[in-house]
Design a protein around this motif. Structure first.
Motif, PDB file in Angstrom:
ATOM      1  N   LEU A  41      26.889  41.095  43.576  1.00  0.00           N
ATOM      2  CA  LEU A  41      27.368  39.782  43.982  1.00  0.00           C
ATOM      3  C   LEU A  41      26.926  38.696  42.997  1.00  0.00           C
ATOM      4  N   ALA A  45      29.112  36.507  40.431  1.00  0.00           N
ATOM      5  CA  ALA A  45      29.151  35.051  40.574  1.00  0.00           C
ATOM      6  C   ALA A  45      28.652  34.335  39.321  1.00  0.00           C
ATOM      7  N   ARG A  50      31.358  40.471  34.589  1.00  0.00           N
ATOM      8  CA  ARG A  50      32.427  40.270  35.563  1.00  0.00           C
ATOM      9  C   ARG A  50      33.662  41.094  35.225  1.00  0.00           C
ATOM     10  N   LYS A  54      35.251  43.240  38.244  1.00  0.00           N
ATOM     11  CA  LYS A  54      36.456  42.756  38.908  1.00  0.00           C
ATOM     12  C   LYS A  54      37.503  43.852  39.103  1.00  0.00           C
ATOM     13  N   THR A  58      35.962  42.282  44.828  1.00  0.00           N
ATOM     14  CA  THR A  58      36.345  40.875  44.963  1.00  0.00           C
ATOM     15  C   THR A  58      35.337  40.218  45.902  1.00  0.00           C
ATOM     16  N   ILE A  59      35.084  38.928  45.704  1.00  0.00           N
ATOM     17  CA  ILE A  59      34.113  38.224  46.535  1.00  0.00           C
ATOM     18  C   ILE A  59      34.787  37.763  47.829  1.00  0.00           C
ATOM     19  N   ASN A  60      34.152  38.067  48.930  1.00  0.00           N
ATOM     20  CA  ASN A  60      34.617  37.568  50.222  1.00  0.00           C
ATOM     21  C   ASN A  60      34.176  36.111  50.335  1.00  0.00           C
ATOM     22  N   ARG A  61      35.096  35.191  50.322  1.00  0.00           N
ATOM     23  CA  ARG A  61      34.761  33.770  50.311  1.00  0.00           C
ATOM     24  C   ARG A  61      34.707  33.172  51.715  1.00  0.00           C
ATOM     25  N   ASN A  62      34.877  33.997  52.725  1.00  0.00           N
ATOM     26  CA  ASN A  62      34.751  33.513  54.100  1.00  0.00           C
ATOM     27  C   ASN A  62      33.284  33.321  54.458  1.00  0.00           C
ATOM     28  N   ILE A  63      33.018  32.321  55.286  1.00  0.00           N
ATOM     29  CA  ILE A  63      31.640  32.090  55.742  1.00  0.00           C
ATOM     30  C   ILE A  63      31.411  32.980  56.958  1.00  0.00           C
ATOM     31  N   TRP A  67      25.317  37.241  55.469  1.00  0.00           N
ATOM     32  CA  TRP A  67      25.197  36.740  54.101  1.00  0.00           C
ATOM     33  C   TRP A  67      23.742  36.475  53.706  1.00  0.00           C
TER      34      TRP A  67
END
Length: 204
Positions: A41, A45, A50, A54, A58-63, A67
């Motif tokens: 991660l 980031a 990367r 890639k 893929t990064i999960n951008r949901n809060i 985490w």
């Protein structure tokens, strides 16, 4: 007994910490995979390799919950080796849970502080042994949240106190979804038990 309670408590905390600190590796079920995930991660980031990552991630951008543990491990990985980063999260969990448990006991009744010695049978839970760091850390945050609510329950109209309680619950939620539900349920029971007059129009 009570006169030396603080010293005995500190001694018991040091004993609990020594179980994790003394061996170089304190192996848990999912601990190594959490460390690997955090490394990927943060590499992704911070644009380290990367192009390689890639193709697979893929990064999960949901809060979402779960985490906190990864962020903590990833942060420690920037300044220390893998095994030490994992150990630092374990130490952080023990300290946050122990002090949160004690804070909750003192919030309920300060004269019963000696009951905080009971943390010891509960600190090395199955969840911790399995390496469920997020769930384990959130249990400590749950204790802080409930304890803080008990202390401010007669001043819930104060905006700063509302903000602090909300941030504690949000941090617990960000760490794991279940303990925040436990905390909200317990807080609700406490509030209802002290405000029955709002629901029952006569005295029993």
């Amino acid at each position: 007994m009570l006169r030396f309670e603080k010293y005995l408590f500190v001694g018991l905390v040091l004993l609990a910490l020594s179980i994790v600190i003394i061996p170089k590796f304190y192996i848990t079920g999912d601990g190594p995979s959490h460390t690997y995930n955090a490394a990927v991660l943060f590499d992704f980031a911070l644009n380290h390799q990367r192009e390689f990552y890639k193709e697979f991630f893929t990064i999960n951008r949901n809060i979402d919950p779960n985490w906190m543990g990864h962020l903590l491990v990833g942060f420690f990985l920037q300044v220390m080796p893998y095994w030490l980063a994992d150990k630092c999260v374990q130490i952080l969990y023990i300290i946050s849970f122990v002090l949160g448990f004690r804070y909750l006991i003192r919030s309920i009744h300060s004269e019963n502080t000696f009951l905080s010695f009971l943390f010891f049978p509960f600190v090395f839970t199955l969840a911790f042994q399995e390496g469920f760091y997020n769930y384990s850390i959130s249990l400590g945050l749950m204790c802080w949240s409930i304890g803080y609510f008990i202390r401010i329950r007669n001043h819930l109209d104060h905006p700063v106190k509302q903000l602090i309680l909300s941030m504690l619950l949000l941090a617990t939620s960000f760490t794991h979804g279940m303990p925040v539900l436990y905390a909200i349920f317990i807080i609700s029971l406490i509030w209802i038990s002290e405000n029955l007059h709002l629901f029952i129009p006569f005295d029993l």
